[in-house]
Motif scaffolding. Structure first.
Motif, short mmCIF file in Angstrom:
data_model
loop_
_atom_site.label_atom_id
_atom_site.label_comp_id
_atom_site.label_asym_id
_atom_site.label_seq_id
_atom_site.Cartn_x
_atom_site.Cartn_y
_atom_site.Cartn_z
N MET A 104 0.83 -1.40 0.02
CA MET A 104 0.09 -0.18 -0.07
C MET A 104 0.78 1.36 -0.06
SD MET A 104 -2.93 1.20 2.74
CE MET A 104 -1.74 1.33 4.13
N LYS A 105 0.47 2.15 -0.80
CA LYS A 105 1.26 3.43 -0.69
C LYS A 105 1.13 4.21 0.47
CE LYS A 105 1.13 4.59 -5.64
NZ LYS A 105 0.76 5.59 -6.51
N LYS A 106 2.07 5.05 0.94
CA LYS A 106 2.17 5.69 2.09
C LYS A 106 0.73 6.92 1.95
CE LYS A 106 4.85 8.87 4.89
NZ LYS A 106 6.24 9.37 4.89
N ILE A 107 0.14 6.96 3.02
CA ILE A 107 -1.04 7.77 2.94
C ILE A 107 -0.68 9.08 2.93
CG2 ILE A 107 -3.06 8.40 4.40
CD1 ILE A 107 -2.82 5.55 3.04
N PHE A 108 -1.12 10.04 2.03
CA PHE A 108 -0.67 11.30 1.87
C PHE A 108 -1.22 12.14 3.12
CE2 PHE A 108 -0.83 9.88 -2.38
CZ PHE A 108 0.61 10.27 -2.49
N PRO A 109 -0.80 13.16 3.80
CA PRO A 109 -1.53 14.03 4.80
C PRO A 109 -2.87 14.45 4.29
CG PRO A 109 0.85 14.96 4.15
CD PRO A 109 0.37 13.84 3.20
N ILE A 110 -3.74 14.48 5.53
CA ILE A 110 -5.01 15.02 4.96
C ILE A 110 -5.07 16.28 4.45
CG2 ILE A 110 -7.40 15.29 6.25
CD1 ILE A 110 -6.41 13.25 8.45
N LEU A 111 -5.75 16.49 3.24
CA LEU A 111 -5.87 17.44 2.63
C LEU A 111 -7.55 17.87 2.53
CD1 LEU A 111 -3.20 17.13 -0.14
CD2 LEU A 111 -3.06 18.46 1.96
N PHE A 112 -7.85 19.17 2.77
CA PHE A 112 -9.08 19.61 2.16
C PHE A 112 -9.19 20.04 1.01
CE2 PHE A 112 -11.45 19.54 6.00
CZ PHE A 112 -10.65 19.72 7.02
N SER A 113 -10.00 19.44 0.09
CA SER A 113 -10.14 19.64 -1.19
C SER A 113 -11.54 20.40 -1.46
CB SER A 113 -10.06 18.19 -2.05
OG SER A 113 -10.08 18.66 -3.46
N ASP A 156 -18.05 0.36 13.23
CA ASP A 156 -17.25 0.69 14.28
C ASP A 156 -16.50 1.93 13.94
OD1 ASP A 156 -15.52 0.15 16.77
OD2 ASP A 156 -14.11 -0.74 15.80
N HIS A 157 -17.22 2.92 13.30
CA HIS A 157 -16.64 4.44 13.25
C HIS A 157 -15.52 4.20 12.03
CE1 HIS A 157 -19.06 5.78 16.55
NE2 HIS A 157 -18.23 4.88 17.35
N LYS A 158 -15.52 3.18 11.24
CA LYS A 158 -14.67 3.10 10.37
C LYS A 158 -15.34 2.93 8.91
CE LYS A 158 -11.30 0.68 13.43
NZ LYS A 158 -12.10 0.65 14.52
N ILE A 159 -14.56 3.25 7.93
CA ILE A 159 -14.98 2.87 6.65
C ILE A 159 -14.15 1.83 6.12
CG2 ILE A 159 -15.27 3.72 4.12
CD1 ILE A 159 -14.95 6.52 5.38
N TRP A 160 -15.13 0.72 5.82
CA TRP A 160 -14.39 -0.77 5.16
C TRP A 160 -14.67 -0.50 3.83
CZ3 TRP A 160 -12.22 -4.05 8.84
CH2 TRP A 160 -12.27 -3.53 10.31
N TYR A 161 -13.47 -1.22 3.06
CA TYR A 161 -13.58 -0.96 1.59
C TYR A 161 -13.12 -2.60 1.15
CZ TYR A 161 -8.53 -0.09 2.11
OH TYR A 161 -7.43 -0.34 2.41
N SER A 162 -13.25 -2.97 -0.21
CA SER A 162 -12.78 -3.86 -0.92
C SER A 162 -12.49 -3.56 -2.23
CB SER A 162 -13.56 -5.36 -0.99
OG SER A 162 -14.76 -4.78 -1.63
N GLY A 163 -11.41 -4.12 -3.02
CA GLY A 163 -10.98 -3.47 -3.94
C GLY A 163 -10.30 -4.21 -4.94
N THR A 164 -9.42 -3.81 -5.79
CA THR A 164 -8.81 -4.45 -6.88
C THR A 164 -7.36 -4.91 -6.08
OG1 THR A 164 -7.62 -2.20 -7.52
CG2 THR A 164 -9.33 -3.14 -9.06
N ASP A 165 -6.73 -6.03 -6.82
CA ASP A 165 -5.67 -6.81 -6.25
C ASP A 165 -5.97 -7.32 -4.94
OD1 ASP A 165 -4.07 -5.75 -8.46
OD2 ASP A 165 -3.39 -4.17 -7.72
N ASN A 169 -9.97 9.33 12.77
CA ASN A 169 -8.47 9.31 13.08
C ASN A 169 -8.03 8.50 11.68
OD1 ASN A 169 -5.97 9.57 13.74
ND2 ASN A 169 -6.25 7.63 15.22
N PRO A 170 -7.90 9.36 10.70
CA PRO A 170 -7.52 8.56 9.48
C PRO A 170 -6.12 7.85 9.38
CG PRO A 170 -8.67 10.58 8.85
CD PRO A 170 -8.29 10.68 10.27
N GLN A 171 -5.26 8.20 10.17
CA GLN A 171 -4.11 7.81 10.34
C GLN A 171 -4.36 6.12 11.12
OE1 GLN A 171 -0.83 9.78 11.89
NE2 GLN A 171 -1.37 11.70 10.75
N ASN A 172 -5.40 5.81 11.51
CA ASN A 172 -5.62 4.58 11.91
C ASN A 172 -6.18 3.76 10.84
OD1 ASN A 172 -6.47 2.14 13.51
ND2 ASN A 172 -8.29 3.10 14.37
N GLN A 173 -5.49 2.90 10.35
CA GLN A 173 -6.12 2.11 9.27
C GLN A 173 -5.17 0.93 9.07
OE1 GLN A 173 -4.07 3.92 5.54
NE2 GLN A 173 -4.10 5.66 6.71
#
Length: 336
Positions: free
Chosen positions: A1-10, A40-49, A59-63
């Motif tokens: 997994m790529k390093k998570i970028f800092p949280i940005l407001f877009s 549990d206050h989290k977004i769970w996902y499934s995807g490619t690969d 707390n997005p750094q908790n992943q």
């Protein structure tokens, strides 16, 4: 997994609009995500690969991210009961994964090895009952599987789909349910609504006025607020700017449908979600070229962002929506 970028407001592409809207990217990776769940206050996902994981909303750094298989599987489905998540890869052989919520250990609990297997959506009605459906077999039989008593089995039925009628694994949202009904939206050369009465398991089939006739056309997503009111969205992914007969609503549980905002919406749309508690009045939708909002039961729409690359959305609460798609997960705040 790529390093998570800092949280940005877009705020890119967010247009003037009576509500104040902001968009925050909380997860970045090389991945395509078309199925999400909240737990549990989290977004769970499934995807490619073969990727599966979560990012914490507060707390997005908790992943965490794991791979469900050494094979490069594509997951476009995800659902849950009280103890586990479930995901099915597209294409054959289709493997049904069960993931323990406590330790994220996984196991394959069912396999479909038929060459035509291609599961488009997976949906839990409640903790004990779920449905998933695949593209039809060569005889065009509706191919449904049901989860009961902790096991998957084929669901016998006598529904024959039209030639070229299938569904789109675009956002895991072409199945919806209430306590009384399950609805399935088809697309392609025919785009119809299948409605199952959960009491007697009888399936009715209703025509819709959606754009259809080509393999790229039809309904892509459906949602219901109750047994009567529902909305469906879609279009043509090869002509994404086209916006005629791509949104429709029903007030009689799917029997009849009324086209809404023809020629006056943002075009091709992959996911639609009714705001909880709004009884269908407030709705969010996304396509990979727009995010749109309706406050009048889907009759009119405002494009609230031109941010591209989202395929799936879900309300977190009355003011926050999670969006996921190409290489990212974001949270949109809407202040009313």
């Amino acid at each position: 997994m790529k390093k998570i970028f800092p949280i940005l407001f877009s705020f890119l592409g967010i247009l003037s609009f009576s509500q104040e809207v902001s968009l925050e990217t909380i997860f970045s990776d090389k991945i395509s995500i078309r199925a999400i769940e909240l737990y549990d206050h989290k977004i769970w996902y499934s995807g490619t690969d073969s990727k599966f994981g979560f990012v914490d909303i507060n707390n997005p750094q908790n992943q965490k991210q794991i791979k469900l298989s050494e094979k490069k599987l594509q997951f476009r489905t995800l659902a849950q009961d009280k103890n586990s998540f479930y995901a099915i890869n597209i294409e054959s052989p289709a493997e049904f994964f069960k993931i323990n919520k406590k330790d994220l250990t996984s196991e394959i609990i069912f396999r479909d090895t038929i060459k035509t297997a291609f599961y488009d959506a997976l949906h839990f009605v409640n903790n004990d009952l779920a449905f998933t459906f695949s593209d039809a077999d060569k005889e065009n039989h509706l191919k449904l599987a049901v989860f009961k008593n902790g096991k998957w089995n084929s669901f016998k039925n006598n529904i024959i789909l039209n030639e070229g009628e299938a569904a789109f694994a675009a956002s895991n949202t072409n199945i919806a349910s209430t306590k009384k009904y399950v609805w399935i939206a088809t697309g392609g050369k025919a785009s119809r609504i299948l409605r199952m009465n959960l009491k007697n398991e009888n399936i009715e089939v209703f025509k819709t006025p959606f754009i259809q006739g080509e393999s790229s056309q039809g309904m892509y997503s459906v949602d219901f607020s109750d047994d009567k009111f529902g909305i469906a969205v879609g279009g043509d992914y090869t002509k994404q700017a086209d916006n005629v007969n791509n949104i429709a609503t029903t007030n009689d549980g799917g029997k009849t449908w009324q086209v809404q905002a023809a020629g006056k919406n943002a075009g091709y749309t992959t996911c639609v979600k009714i705001k909880p508690g709004s009884k269908g009045k407030e709705i969010i939708s996304v396509g990979d070229q727009h995010i749109s909002y309706s406050s009048d039961f889907g009759k009119t729409w405002k494009k609230i962002s031109e941010e591209k690359g989202f395929f799936v959305c879900e309300w977190i609460d009355g003011n926050n929506v999670v969006l996921a798609g190409k290489d990212k997960i974001s949270v949109m705040k809407i202040k009313f």
